[in-house]
Design an enzyme around this catalytic site. Structure first.
Site, PDB file in Angstrom:
ATOM      1  N   TRP A 114      -2.786  -2.947  -1.557  1.00 36.07           N
ATOM      2  CA  TRP A 114      -2.339  -4.325  -1.790  1.00 36.07           C
ATOM      3  C   TRP A 114      -3.123  -5.155  -0.799  1.00 36.07           C
ATOM      4  O   TRP A 114      -2.951  -5.035   0.409  1.00 36.07           O
ATOM      5  CB  TRP A 114      -0.838  -4.418  -1.535  1.00 36.07           C
ATOM      6  CG  TRP A 114      -0.215  -5.696  -1.964  1.00 36.07           C
ATOM      7  CD1 TRP A 114       0.044  -6.105  -3.244  1.00 36.07           C
ATOM      8  CD2 TRP A 114       0.247  -6.744  -1.112  1.00 36.07           C
ATOM      9  NE1 TRP A 114       0.641  -7.337  -3.228  1.00 36.07           N
ATOM     10  CE2 TRP A 114       0.781  -7.757  -1.944  1.00 36.07           C
ATOM     11  CE3 TRP A 114       0.268  -6.938   0.267  1.00 36.07           C
ATOM     12  CZ2 TRP A 114       1.321  -8.931  -1.451  1.00 36.07           C
ATOM     13  CZ3 TRP A 114       0.805  -8.114   0.764  1.00 36.07           C
ATOM     14  CH2 TRP A 114       1.329  -9.091  -0.087  1.00 36.07           C
ATOM     15  N   ASN A 142      -2.428   2.516   5.608  1.00 35.92           N
ATOM     16  CA  ASN A 142      -1.459   1.427   5.401  1.00 35.92           C
ATOM     17  C   ASN A 142      -1.307   0.694   6.719  1.00 35.92           C
ATOM     18  O   ASN A 142      -1.228   1.335   7.777  1.00 35.92           O
ATOM     19  CB  ASN A 142      -0.078   1.986   5.026  1.00 35.92           C
ATOM     20  CG  ASN A 142      -0.022   2.457   3.595  1.00 35.92           C
ATOM     21  OD1 ASN A 142      -1.010   2.410   2.867  1.00 35.92           O
ATOM     22  ND2 ASN A 142       1.147   2.933   3.189  1.00 35.92           N
ATOM     23  N   GLY A 143      -1.210  -0.627   6.659  1.00 32.60           N
ATOM     24  CA  GLY A 143      -1.021  -1.401   7.885  1.00 32.60           C
ATOM     25  C   GLY A 143      -2.210  -2.306   8.131  1.00 32.60           C
ATOM     26  O   GLY A 143      -2.994  -2.588   7.218  1.00 32.60           O
ATOM     27  N   CYS A 182       0.814  -1.220   0.000  1.00 31.25           N
ATOM     28  CA  CYS A 182       0.000   0.000   0.000  1.00 31.25           C
ATOM     29  C   CYS A 182       0.849   1.272   0.000  1.00 31.25           C
ATOM     30  O   CYS A 182       1.933   1.307   0.576  1.00 31.25           O
ATOM     31  CB  CYS A 182      -0.877   0.018   1.236  1.00 31.25           C
ATOM     32  SG  CYS A 182      -1.912  -1.428   1.366  1.00 31.25           S
ATOM     33  N   ARG A 241       5.926  -0.638  -5.981  1.00 33.78           N
ATOM     34  CA  ARG A 241       5.805  -1.410  -4.742  1.00 33.78           C
ATOM     35  C   ARG A 241       4.767  -2.518  -4.860  1.00 33.78           C
ATOM     36  O   ARG A 241       4.685  -3.379  -3.996  1.00 33.78           O
ATOM     37  CB  ARG A 241       5.408  -0.476  -3.594  1.00 33.78           C
ATOM     38  CG  ARG A 241       6.460   0.548  -3.263  1.00 33.78           C
ATOM     39  CD  ARG A 241       5.838   1.737  -2.577  1.00 33.78           C
ATOM     40  NE  ARG A 241       5.024   1.329  -1.466  1.00 33.78           N
ATOM     41  CZ  ARG A 241       5.455   1.239  -0.219  1.00 33.78           C
ATOM     42  NH1 ARG A 241       6.697   1.534   0.065  1.00 33.78           N
ATOM     43  NH2 ARG A 241       4.654   0.869   0.743  1.00 33.78           N
ATOM     44  N   GLU A 277      10.922 -16.328  -8.356  1.00 25.66           N
ATOM     45  CA  GLU A 277      10.036 -15.185  -8.138  1.00 25.66           C
ATOM     46  C   GLU A 277       9.714 -14.425  -9.421  1.00 25.66           C
ATOM     47  O   GLU A 277       8.648 -13.832  -9.527  1.00 25.66           O
ATOM     48  CB  GLU A 277      10.559 -14.245  -7.037  1.00 25.66           C
ATOM     49  CG  GLU A 277      11.777 -13.408  -7.383  1.00 25.66           C
ATOM     50  CD  GLU A 277      12.174 -12.466  -6.235  1.00 25.66           C
ATOM     51  OE1 GLU A 277      13.355 -12.161  -6.117  1.00 25.66           O
ATOM     52  OE2 GLU A 277      11.298 -12.031  -5.467  1.00 25.66           O
ATOM     53  N   GLU A 295      19.874 -17.978  -3.127  1.00 21.60           N
ATOM     54  CA  GLU A 295      19.529 -16.701  -3.735  1.00 21.60           C
ATOM     55  C   GLU A 295      19.258 -16.876  -5.231  1.00 21.60           C
ATOM     56  O   GLU A 295      18.299 -16.311  -5.767  1.00 21.60           O
ATOM     57  CB  GLU A 295      20.655 -15.679  -3.479  1.00 21.60           C
ATOM     58  CG  GLU A 295      20.454 -14.319  -4.123  1.00 21.60           C
ATOM     59  CD  GLU A 295      19.148 -13.628  -3.760  1.00 21.60           C
ATOM     60  OE1 GLU A 295      18.433 -14.081  -2.849  1.00 21.60           O
ATOM     61  OE2 GLU A 295      18.820 -12.643  -4.444  1.00 21.60           O
ATOM     62  N   LYS A 333       7.155  -5.090  -3.456  1.00 21.41           N
ATOM     63  CA  LYS A 333       8.541  -4.717  -3.169  1.00 21.41           C
ATOM     64  C   LYS A 333       8.802  -4.640  -1.677  1.00 21.41           C
ATOM     65  O   LYS A 333       9.825  -5.080  -1.192  1.00 21.41           O
ATOM     66  CB  LYS A 333       8.859  -3.372  -3.838  1.00 21.41           C
ATOM     67  CG  LYS A 333      10.292  -2.906  -3.634  1.00 21.41           C
ATOM     68  CD  LYS A 333      11.274  -3.860  -4.278  1.00 21.41           C
ATOM     69  CE  LYS A 333      12.707  -3.446  -4.091  1.00 21.41           C
ATOM     70  NZ  LYS A 333      13.623  -4.575  -4.406  1.00 21.41           N
ATOM     71  N   HIS A 348      20.818 -37.547   0.379  1.00 22.39           N
ATOM     72  CA  HIS A 348      19.948 -37.929   1.495  1.00 22.39           C
ATOM     73  C   HIS A 348      18.473 -37.794   1.142  1.00 22.39           C
ATOM     74  O   HIS A 348      17.628 -37.776   2.037  1.00 22.39           O
ATOM     75  CB  HIS A 348      20.296 -37.095   2.737  1.00 22.39           C
ATOM     76  CG  HIS A 348      21.714 -37.322   3.184  1.00 22.39           C
ATOM     77  ND1 HIS A 348      22.135 -38.501   3.748  1.00 22.39           N
ATOM     78  CD2 HIS A 348      22.822 -36.538   3.084  1.00 22.39           C
ATOM     79  CE1 HIS A 348      23.440 -38.435   4.012  1.00 22.39           C
ATOM     80  NE2 HIS A 348      23.871 -37.247   3.605  1.00 22.39           N
ATOM     81  N   LYS A 352      15.649 -16.017  -6.962  1.00 25.02           N
ATOM     82  CA  LYS A 352      15.559 -15.058  -8.067  1.00 25.02           C
ATOM     83  C   LYS A 352      14.787 -15.679  -9.218  1.00 25.02           C
ATOM     84  O   LYS A 352      13.897 -15.065  -9.792  1.00 25.02           O
ATOM     85  CB  LYS A 352      16.980 -14.697  -8.513  1.00 25.02           C
ATOM     86  CG  LYS A 352      17.307 -13.298  -8.817  1.00 25.02           C
ATOM     87  CD  LYS A 352      17.322 -12.288  -7.713  1.00 25.02           C
ATOM     88  CE  LYS A 352      16.306 -12.362  -6.647  1.00 25.02           C
ATOM     89  NZ  LYS A 352      16.508 -11.597  -5.470  1.00 25.02           N
TER      90      LYS A 352
HETATM   91  O1  M6R Z   1      13.220  -4.859   2.111  1.00 28.06           O
HETATM   92  P1  M6R Z   1      13.752  -6.157   2.658  1.00 28.06           P
HETATM   93  O2  M6R Z   1      15.159  -6.410   2.278  1.00 28.06           O
HETATM   94  O3  M6R Z   1      13.530  -6.293   4.134  1.00 28.06           O
HETATM   95  O4  M6R Z   1      12.872  -7.268   1.951  1.00 28.06           O
HETATM   96  C1  M6R Z   1      13.012  -8.608   2.284  1.00 28.06           C
HETATM   97  C2  M6R Z   1      12.351  -9.502   1.259  1.00 28.06           C
HETATM   98  O5  M6R Z   1      10.978  -9.244   1.197  1.00 28.06           O
HETATM   99  C3  M6R Z   1      12.963  -9.322  -0.140  1.00 28.06           C
HETATM  100  O6  M6R Z   1      14.331  -9.561  -0.141  1.00 28.06           O
HETATM  101  C4  M6R Z   1      12.293 -10.290  -1.140  1.00 28.06           C
HETATM  102  O7  M6R Z   1      12.625 -11.601  -0.824  1.00 28.06           O
HETATM  103  C5  M6R Z   1      12.701  -9.938  -2.577  1.00 28.06           C
HETATM  104  N1  M6R Z   1      11.565  -9.950  -3.446  1.00 28.06           N
HETATM  105  C6  M6R Z   1      13.664 -10.906  -3.163  1.00 28.06           C
HETATM  106  O8  M6R Z   1      14.031 -10.575  -4.454  1.00 28.06           O
END
Ligand code: M6R
Length: 609
Positions: free
Chosen positions: A74, A100-101, A2, A27, A489, A482, A604, A505, A486
């Site tokens: 959102w 927001n929240g 949001c 976002r 997502e 990681e 985001k 295992h 990537k």
């Molecule tokens: O803003 P932050 O680094 O705290 O966010 C953490 C995760 O939400 C963020 O890294 C998320 O996993 C990304 N989409 C990964 O690319």
């Protein structure tokens, strides 16, 4: 996630509000809306979907005012829909709010308002109760009504409210959700995030927890929770709004991948003095504090957590202190063993991730010392920490985090080295060696980026795969997680990362001729063991893309393709090894026609639990 934007000035509030909302589009959101006070009433217009849907229903000239609030939603409580979109109004349409929240006790309030005041709710949201609460307490003074309403609310909120009878002001309040007031000339702004305001203002006030702020066109007055006026220093925003543009790249993600040499260099530069020593400007943690810690706890989410996985191994290796690591959403609910001898490191790009913030507060309440690694200056995590190591990656717009990760790694190295040195665990030679390795990274990352076309060709070849595994040992296992995140997502391919030695295992059962395995083998002392693991999966028919340092070419004998990164110390190889994985994920997603910068279901900045 949001976003809130509000404007109070001379005219055309809707243009400023819409412009600000667009700046927050990155976002992630599912609906948008705006409210203006017009002719003694509040007129709310909102629409599910993109902001352009909203623009179509607000372009008539009669829909205009000098004050307005807007929101991108959102969904949390109630599906994305026109009705659930913000703003929400009270019963007689004289009040509107954006929020927001999450209001945790909204059910309770809802039942009470229905029973006592006959309120008929229009939406399924938790937020609508705020408008009704303000409505029942409103008696010609919006500030007083907002203050009274928040007494009933539990949870997290940034709220901006307007009243038909006071069409010259916005009242906003926050608790555990970011809020910033922008100082204009003959106008003022309120927003959840600075980028929303950058086109119009550079000077801002951060609104702190439990503060209320009243904005008119000539004034911004902040009050604490006791109603006492607060004097706040002006914060000057130095970053450039243009930094948030794509600068010719097809996507923000690709632009941000290419910005890594600069971000890494900048993050190092800010912490190295002219003698090449690590400077701790602004850090209050002393050598004695470091000697006193008996444990480090790293807590974060998603990509930031993956940076923590590498950080754990590096801090243990260089500073010789035990490091525990956890995802923030788990840490806060399991009564972790933390006390005043614990150094708690929170890693967060946005500095607004609610799980990370809550974990930080949990650790703080137990006496831990809080050091954060944050990209957004002035964010909540930064402000609530004892000390902050900023990553100087610049604004990261793409949902998939790239340059934040590599700059977070740089901070982890600097922290590990500094602690190691303070504890006498790192000698002069090792210190110099590591700093030289770090300083060489921007150029080496550039060299990896030059392989973009070759990596894109690999992505083209394999983009139709439905299962892609990432394996590695030691630091490479951290990077595998990681690389896998990537890929999944942004391309929606099923992907799984696992420490290579663990394959036998169980997981090796999944390997067959359809499987692609990306095998990281950048750790010299584990290289032979890694080659054996590759042979094991290859024997089950899997195709192998190997990733190794230049000169380590035995891997070609057991791989179908190999990507090389420049020679470097094992410790810093994660910074190089992750880059081909980011590029691979980007191009796989591109060949699959995915919405790369805004993947489905993701936001985001995750400011809800
Ligand atoms: O803003 P932050 O680094 O705290 O966010 C953490 C995760 O939400 C963020 O890294 C998320 O996993 C990304 N989409 C990964 O690319």
């Amino acid at each position: 996630m949001c976003g809130i934007v509000g404007y109070v000035g001379e005219s055309q509030a809707k243009e400023k509000v819409i412009d600000g909302l667009k700046r927050l589009e990155y976002r992630g959101y599912d609906s948008a809306g705006i409210a203006l006070p017009i002719n003694g009433q509040i007129e709310i217009r909102k629409h599910v979907g993109e902001i352009k849907n909203l623009e179509k229903i607000i372009n008539d000239e009669s829909y205009n005012a000098a004050v307005g609030i807007g929101h991108t939603r959102w969904a949390t409580h109630g599906a994305p829909s026109d009705i659930n979109a913000h703003p929400h109004g009270n019963q007689d349409g004289s009040i509107a709010i954006v929020h927001n929240g999450i209001i945790e006790n909204y059910q309770e309030i809802r039942e009470w308002l229905t029973r006592e005041y006959g309120v008929e709710f229009k939406s399924e949201t938790d937020s609508e109760v705020i408008a009704h609460l303000i409505g029942i307490y409103y008696d010609g003074d919006l500030l007083a009504a907002v203050n009274r309403a928040v007494e009933e609310m539990r949870g997290a909120y940034a709220v901006a409210a307007i009243a038909a009878d006071e069409p010259d002001k916005i009242v906003a309040v926050r608790k555990d959700a970011p809020l910033v007031a922008g100082i204009g000339k003959g106008c003022n702004f309120i927003a959840s995030d600075i980028p929303a305001l950058l086109k119009y203002v550079r000077e801002v006030y951060f609104i702190e927890n439990n503060e209320t702020v009243v904005l008119t066109k000539d004034d911004i007055v902040i009050y604490d929770e006791n109603g006492k006026q607060v004097k706040r220093d002006v914060f000057h925003v130095s970053w450039d709004a243009d930094a948030a543009e794509k600068e010719g790249y097809d996507h923000f993600m690709l632009k941000e991948i290419h910005e890594q040499p600069k971000g890494i260099g900048e993050t190092l530069l800010r912490r190295l003095d002219e003698n090449g020593e690590i400077n701790l400007d602004g850090i209050t943690m002393t050598k004695e504090d470091i000697e006193n810690f008996n444990k480090v706890y790293i807590v974060a989410c998603g990509t930031a957590y993956h940076a923590g996985l590498v950080g754990k191994m590096i801090i243990e290796k260089l500073a010789k202190i035990p490091v525990e690591i956890d995802v923030a959403s788990e840490f806060r609910y399991r009564d972790p063993f933390v006390d005043d001898k614990t150094l708690f490191i929170a890693i967060s790009q946005s500095g607004e991730t609610l799980d990370t913030l809550a974990a930080l507060r949990e650790a703080k309440s137990k006496g831990a010392r809080i050091l954060s690694v944050v990209n957004v200056v002035g964010s909540s995590v930064a402000r609530e920490s004892d000390d902050v190591f900023y990553t100087w990656a610049g604004p990261e717009i793409a949902v998939a985090s790239t340059k934040a990760y590599t700059t977070q790694l740089i901070c982890m190295y600097l922290i590990a080295l500094y602690m190691g040195r303070a504890k006498g665990a790192v000698d002069d030679a090792q210190y110099k060696f590591m700093l030289d390795e770090l300083k060489a990274l921007p150029e080496k990352v550039e060299a990896v980026l030059k392989q973009e076309d070759a990596i894109a060709a690999l992505a083209k070849k394999y983009h139709h795969k439905e299962h892609i595994f990432f394996i590695g040992r030691g630091l490479d296992s951290g990077v595998s997680y990681e690389g896998s995140l990537k890929l999944k997502e942004i391309s929606y391919i099923h992907s799984f990362a696992i420490a290579a030695g663990e394959l036998k295992h169980g997981t090796i059962a999944l390997m067959d001729t359809e499987t692609l395995v990306i095998a990281l083998a950048t750790q010299d002392f584990l290289y032979e063991k890694m080659v054996s693991n590759i042979v094991e999966v290859r024997a089950r028919g899997a195709r192998i893309v190997g990733l190794a340092k230049e000169g380590k070419d035995e891997i070609e004998k057991v791989s179908d393709e190999v990507i090389y990164v420049p020679e470097c110390a094992d410790e810093v190889s994660p910074v190089l090894a992750v880059v081909p994985l980011q590029i691979f994920a980007y191009y796989v997603a591109k060949y699959r026609g995915c919405n790369i910068d805004k993947p489905k279901n993701l936001a985001k900045s995750v400011t809800v639990e």
